[in-house]
Design a protein around this motif. Structure first.
Motif, PDB file in Angstrom:
ATOM      1  N   PHE A 189      -0.389   4.396  -2.204  1.00 23.97           N
ATOM      2  CA  PHE A 189      -0.823   5.608  -1.501  1.00 23.97           C
ATOM      3  C   PHE A 189      -0.094   6.837  -2.029  1.00 23.97           C
ATOM      4  O   PHE A 189      -0.719   7.861  -2.365  1.00 23.97           O
ATOM      5  CB  PHE A 189      -0.575   5.446   0.001  1.00 23.97           C
ATOM      6  CG  PHE A 189      -0.783   6.717   0.784  1.00 23.97           C
ATOM      7  CD1 PHE A 189      -2.058   7.120   1.147  1.00 23.97           C
ATOM      8  CD2 PHE A 189       0.296   7.514   1.151  1.00 23.97           C
ATOM      9  CE1 PHE A 189      -2.255   8.298   1.870  1.00 23.97           C
ATOM     10  CE2 PHE A 189       0.113   8.686   1.867  1.00 23.97           C
ATOM     11  CZ  PHE A 189      -1.168   9.079   2.224  1.00 23.97           C
ATOM     12  N   TYR A 190       1.232   6.757  -2.132  1.00 26.41           N
ATOM     13  CA  TYR A 190       2.002   7.929  -2.550  1.00 26.41           C
ATOM     14  C   TYR A 190       1.824   8.242  -4.030  1.00 26.41           C
ATOM     15  O   TYR A 190       1.832   9.418  -4.433  1.00 26.41           O
ATOM     16  CB  TYR A 190       3.485   7.731  -2.226  1.00 26.41           C
ATOM     17  CG  TYR A 190       3.809   8.008  -0.786  1.00 26.41           C
ATOM     18  CD1 TYR A 190       3.844   9.311  -0.295  1.00 26.41           C
ATOM     19  CD2 TYR A 190       4.072   6.970   0.109  1.00 26.41           C
ATOM     20  CE1 TYR A 190       4.137   9.571   1.035  1.00 26.41           C
ATOM     21  CE2 TYR A 190       4.369   7.220   1.438  1.00 26.41           C
ATOM     22  CZ  TYR A 190       4.399   8.528   1.888  1.00 26.41           C
ATOM     23  OH  TYR A 190       4.691   8.773   3.212  1.00 26.41           O
ATOM     24  N   LEU A 236       0.807  -1.217   0.000  1.00 30.56           N
ATOM     25  CA  LEU A 236       0.000   0.000   0.000  1.00 30.56           C
ATOM     26  C   LEU A 236       0.844   1.272   0.000  1.00 30.56           C
ATOM     27  O   LEU A 236       0.363   2.325  -0.434  1.00 30.56           O
ATOM     28  CB  LEU A 236      -0.939   0.000   1.215  1.00 30.56           C
ATOM     29  CG  LEU A 236      -1.892  -1.198   1.308  1.00 30.56           C
ATOM     30  CD1 LEU A 236      -2.797  -1.052   2.523  1.00 30.56           C
ATOM     31  CD2 LEU A 236      -2.715  -1.344   0.037  1.00 30.56           C
ATOM     32  N   TYR A 237       2.065   1.179   0.507  1.00 30.34           N
ATOM     33  CA  TYR A 237       2.958   2.349   0.536  1.00 30.34           C
ATOM     34  C   TYR A 237       3.120   2.973  -0.842  1.00 30.34           C
ATOM     35  O   TYR A 237       2.901   4.184  -1.019  1.00 30.34           O
ATOM     36  CB  TYR A 237       4.302   1.915   1.142  1.00 30.34           C
ATOM     37  CG  TYR A 237       5.462   2.861   0.977  1.00 30.34           C
ATOM     38  CD1 TYR A 237       5.782   3.782   1.979  1.00 30.34           C
ATOM     39  CD2 TYR A 237       6.274   2.821  -0.151  1.00 30.34           C
ATOM     40  CE1 TYR A 237       6.869   4.635   1.842  1.00 30.34           C
ATOM     41  CE2 TYR A 237       7.364   3.664  -0.296  1.00 30.34           C
ATOM     42  CZ  TYR A 237       7.661   4.567   0.692  1.00 30.34           C
ATOM     43  OH  TYR A 237       8.739   5.409   0.557  1.00 30.34           O
ATOM     44  N   THR A 293       6.336   7.950  -5.155  1.00 32.68           N
ATOM     45  CA  THR A 293       6.794   7.603  -3.812  1.00 32.68           C
ATOM     46  C   THR A 293       7.862   8.601  -3.365  1.00 32.68           C
ATOM     47  O   THR A 293       8.414   9.343  -4.191  1.00 32.68           O
ATOM     48  CB  THR A 293       7.385   6.193  -3.808  1.00 32.68           C
ATOM     49  OG1 THR A 293       8.497   6.155  -4.718  1.00 32.68           O
ATOM     50  CG2 THR A 293       6.355   5.164  -4.230  1.00 32.68           C
ATOM     51  N   LEU A 316      -6.030   5.190  -9.224  1.00 33.80           N
ATOM     52  CA  LEU A 316      -5.930   4.105  -8.253  1.00 33.80           C
ATOM     53  C   LEU A 316      -5.794   2.751  -8.939  1.00 33.80           C
ATOM     54  O   LEU A 316      -4.932   1.951  -8.569  1.00 33.80           O
ATOM     55  CB  LEU A 316      -7.156   4.118  -7.344  1.00 33.80           C
ATOM     56  CG  LEU A 316      -7.259   2.987  -6.319  1.00 33.80           C
ATOM     57  CD1 LEU A 316      -6.061   3.024  -5.363  1.00 33.80           C
ATOM     58  CD2 LEU A 316      -8.558   3.074  -5.534  1.00 33.80           C
ATOM     59  N   ARG A 359      -1.735   9.830  -4.361  1.00 35.31           N
ATOM     60  CA  ARG A 359      -1.875  11.102  -3.651  1.00 35.31           C
ATOM     61  C   ARG A 359      -0.883  12.158  -4.148  1.00 35.31           C
ATOM     62  O   ARG A 359      -1.220  13.332  -4.280  1.00 35.31           O
ATOM     63  CB  ARG A 359      -1.695  10.872  -2.147  1.00 35.31           C
ATOM     64  CG  ARG A 359      -1.992  12.102  -1.305  1.00 35.31           C
ATOM     65  CD  ARG A 359      -1.927  11.772   0.169  1.00 35.31           C
ATOM     66  NE  ARG A 359      -2.193  12.919   1.003  1.00 35.31           N
ATOM     67  CZ  ARG A 359      -3.389  13.339   1.363  1.00 35.31           C
ATOM     68  NH1 ARG A 359      -4.455  12.675   0.936  1.00 35.31           N
ATOM     69  NH2 ARG A 359      -3.544  14.391   2.133  1.00 35.31           N
TER      70      ARG A 359
END
Length: 246
Positions: free
Chosen positions: A76-77, A72-73, A84, A104, A80
């Motif tokens: 998510f980045y 998920l790391y 990363t 997504l 968003r």
């Protein structure tokens, strides 16, 4: 000559007719970004090690954290922030092939397929895929329709070049004109050797080399950016005594 053959810039035309220049990232800088992200995740896990001392639930919480950091790391980045922390540190971002921000579903696909890219060890399959694909995409990128590109600040437009416009050779295709403008926009940020190399690719068919090629391409860019196009040549004055054409 298509613009994609000039350096690592890929052009995409939006529905509004705007050409986006996307500079794709190669495997070396992507590997460095991965190393940074791995170090960040390891640091988080080291800080979370005391959780294992909690009776009953400590190991479960630690495993959930491990799962989240692994899968998920990056999602998510990327959704968003577009990248990363490792990619952002090196000026990279993940986008769709048309240059739009990654969504997504695309981020999930490209990251879930890291399992395949990792095989048989240390992302060997992913590295081979990057080396054989013209846009340096691993299998996850191919399946998700994504690119990893350099996020660069806006460059001065070709109109700002302090060079006199120079009429380009007639009949330049629009793709080559785009490549000439791209060279003018970012050429000053390149080393002299790299500028000369790219200029010779653009002007070489016209017999120009070295600094002459650089000067010619910059002059062509100033002419194209001015909107002069293929305007007809200025009329020459009639010789003394010559009659004007009927």
């Amino acid at each position: 000559m298509p613009p994609s053959s000039i350096d690592t810039i890929r052009f995409h035309e939006t529905p509004e007719g705007i050409d986006l220049a996307l500079r794709v990232a190669g495997p070396v800088v992507r590997a460095l970004a991965l190393v940074i992200d791995v170090l960040i995740r390891l640091a988080i896990l080291v800080v979370a090690l005391p959780l294992l001392a909690l009776p009953g639930v400590g190991a479960g919480i630690f495993l959930l954290l491990l799962f989240g950091l692994e899968w998920l790391y990056p999602v998510f980045y990327e959704v968003r922030h577009g990248a990363t922390p490792g990619k952002r540190a090196l000026g990279l971002t993940v986008v769709h092939e048309d240059g739009t921000p990654v969504g997504l579903s695309a981020s999930l696909i490209r990251n879930l397929l890291r399992v395949v890219d990792f095989l048989p060890l240390l992302y060997a399959v992913g590295l081979v895929s990057c080396l054989v694909d013209r846009d340096f995409r691993r299998l996850g990128d191919l399946a998700a329709g994504t690119l990893v590109i350099h996020h660069t600040p806006p460059q001065p437009q070709a109109q700002g070049l302090d060079v006199p416009p120079r009429r380009p050779p007639p009949g330049l295709p629009s793709a080559l004109q785009q490549a000439i403008l791209a060279f003018a926009e970012r050429g000053r940020s390149l080393s002299p050797a790299r500028r000369g190399e790219l200029a010779e690719i653009l002007a070489g068919p016209h017999g120009l080399r070295g600094s002459a090629a650089v000067a010619a391409v910059e002059g062509w860019a100033a002419w194209i950016a001015s909107g002069a196009g293929d305007a007809p040549a200025l009329p020459q004055p009639n010789p003394r005594g010559a009659q004007p054409p009927p």
